[in-house]
Design an enzyme around this catalytic site. Structure first.
Site, short mmCIF file in Angstrom:
data_model
loop_
_atom_site.label_atom_id
_atom_site.label_comp_id
_atom_site.label_asym_id
_atom_site.label_seq_id
_atom_site.Cartn_x
_atom_site.Cartn_y
_atom_site.Cartn_z
N CYS A 44 -1.12 32.93 10.93
CA CYS A 44 -0.89 33.43 12.28
C CYS A 44 -0.59 32.31 13.27
CB CYS A 44 -2.09 34.23 12.75
SG CYS A 44 -2.16 35.80 11.91
N GLU A 45 0.53 31.65 13.06
CA GLU A 45 0.99 30.58 13.95
C GLU A 45 2.51 30.59 13.87
OE1 GLU A 45 -0.75 28.08 15.60
OE2 GLU A 45 -2.75 28.35 14.76
N TYR A 84 4.87 17.64 11.85
CA TYR A 84 5.86 16.58 12.15
C TYR A 84 7.28 17.12 12.22
CZ TYR A 84 2.04 14.17 9.65
OH TYR A 84 0.84 13.73 9.20
N ARG A 132 3.10 19.53 6.77
CA ARG A 132 4.07 18.59 7.32
C ARG A 132 5.12 19.23 8.24
NH1 ARG A 132 7.12 15.66 5.03
NH2 ARG A 132 6.60 13.78 6.16
N GLU A 159 0.82 -1.23 0.00
CA GLU A 159 0.00 0.00 0.00
C GLU A 159 0.85 1.26 0.00
OE1 GLU A 159 -2.31 -0.33 3.57
OE2 GLU A 159 -3.40 -2.11 2.92
N PRO A 160 1.70 1.46 -0.98
CA PRO A 160 2.54 2.66 -0.96
C PRO A 160 1.76 3.91 -1.33
CG PRO A 160 2.89 1.46 -2.99
CD PRO A 160 1.94 0.64 -2.17
N GLY A 161 2.04 5.00 -0.66
CA GLY A 161 1.45 6.29 -1.02
C GLY A 161 2.57 7.24 -1.38
N ARG A 162 3.21 7.77 -0.34
CA ARG A 162 4.26 8.78 -0.48
C ARG A 162 5.29 8.47 -1.57
NH1 ARG A 162 5.88 11.49 4.16
NH2 ARG A 162 5.01 9.72 5.27
#
Ligand code: LLP
Length: 391
Positions: free
Chosen positions: A314-315, A288, A284, A245-248
């Protein structure tokens, strides 16, 4: 992208397999269709993702549905697809068995299911960020080792369910094959012991193949497949279809986030490059502490100055990190490897519009999904207050 899919297919050496692309990584129609054209199936986690995979021409027989909490409507969609429903609804808890059986009964169909086990890996073995490590005991995913027998018994007692396979997923952005192989071995041990009593059609060792975000990644996606196939052979399960099940790894390197410089700010010896893309476009780094390489639109003669590249949100965590660029601020930058978990995790925080998407093949633009007008957001927010006033 096509080359990546072909390299993965080739790693199976002609053995029966399904490369079930994890649609959550990048759900753009042209991307999913291109992977479907390369013979990929799909791993989906919601009704809309399932609907998209089917609309992109992926056969229900090559679709698996993961996720700890599926709605009745989503289960119904999975059951209704094609002549026999999708390849498998991946069951993630003992409690889910009865729910899937009830929906199958209502729809008058047999539900093809697999059991997703939690391999109970030591969290330190899973060499990735804690938020994307899934195959350990504290995670919400999969059936805990202690509950596997109970789950299998419940499935065996439900005439509406057909157990087709077993599934595991160790985590995402794995930069070594070790955790993947250990998780697969746990899965294969169970498959071997179960087979005496129950025929199985497939084993699914999940996704998580890491990519090089700039700090290196010594393994290729095909290395995961080769390593796990060796285990599959050793376990005497070669006749079973192997799903991965590869995504990235299929899409990340093929997308860049393009941002124009809005302003430079130099203060107290520090250079800030304020660009018009933010954490709402690429979450991301904020979520992370991920680092994405950044290159200026035109290559600087002498990259010599450190710039903190940040967005307009605004973070404080709206920050793409410190990058070495030219002393003079560039007109804009490309943030690399944004093809996975970029647009799919984007939001309209701060009233910002979702990014436009431009699809390129062989150096030419093949499709454009334009940015929606910013006024859409105002209209949407107002619409919700009108609805509540009426009710
Ligand atoms: N299968 C299952 C059951 C999954 O949970 C995932 C990812 C995949 C396959 C695909 O994993 P991949 O090959 O893409 O690593 N948003 C995070 C990644 C979250 C992954 C969630 N599950 C990020 O941006 O790094």
């Amino acid at each position: 992208m096509a080359a990546g899919a072909r390299a993965l297919h080739a790693a199976f050496d002609g053995a029966p397999h399904v490369v079930a692309y994890a649609v959550k990584a990048n759900s753009a129609g042209p991307v999913v269709k291109a992977l479907a054209a390369e013979g990929c199936g799909a791993d989906v986690v919601s009704g809309p993702e399932l609907g998209l995979a089917l609309a992109c021409g992926i056969s229900p027989d090559a679709i698996v549905y993961s996720g700890v909490a599926k709605t009745d409507a989503e289960l119904d969609l999975a059951l209704a697809a094609g002549p026999r429903g999708i390849a498998a609804i991946q069951i993630e808890s003992v409690e889910e068995v009865a729910r899937v059986a009830a929906r199958a009964r209502t729809s008058g169909r047999t539900a093809r299911v697999s059991l997703r086990i939690n391999p109970a890996l030591d969290a330190d073995v899973i060499d990735t960020h804690a938020h994307i490590a899934t195959g350990h005991d504290e995670a919400k995913f999969g059936v805990a080792q202690a509950d596997v027998t109970r789950a299998l018994d419940a499935i065996a007692r439900a005439p509406e369910l057909s157990l087709e396979g077993l599934t595991v997923h160790a985590g995402s952005q794995l930069t070594a094959t070790d955790a993947y192989v250990v998780a697969a071995r746990t899965l294969f041990d169970l498959a071997r012991s179960l087979r005496a009593r129950h025929p199985l059609r497939f084993v699914d060792t999940g996704g998580g193949f890491g990519i090089d975000y700039g700090a290196g990644c010594p393994v290729e996606p095909a290395d995961f497949v080769r390593a796990v196939r060796a285990e599959q052979k050793r376990a005497g399960l070669e006749d079973l279809i192997l799903f991965v099940e590869p995504g990235r790894s299929l899409v990340a390197a093929h997308g860049v986030l393009v941002a124009a410089t809005l302003q430079a700010k130099v203060t107290r010896g520090r250079r800030w490059l304020l660009v018009d893309a933010g954490m709402n476009d690429l979450l991301r780094p904020a979520l992370y502490q991920a680092r994405h390489r950044i290159v200026p639109w035109s290559a600087p003669a002498h990259p010599e100055a450190e710039w903190s590249v940040v967005g307009p949100v605004c973070e404080s965590s709206d920050d793409f990190g410190v990058h070495v660029l030219a002393e003079a601020p560039p007109d804009g930058v490309a943030i690399l490897d944004a093809g996975a978990y970029g647009y799919t995790m984007a939001s309209r925080y701060n009233g910002r519009a979702l990014p436009a998407e431009v699809f390129v093949r062989d150096g030419g633009v093949i499709a454009v999904a334009a940015r929606r007008p910013e006024s859409d957001w105002i209209d949407d927010r107002l619409a919700s207050s009108v609805a509540s006033a009426r009710s």
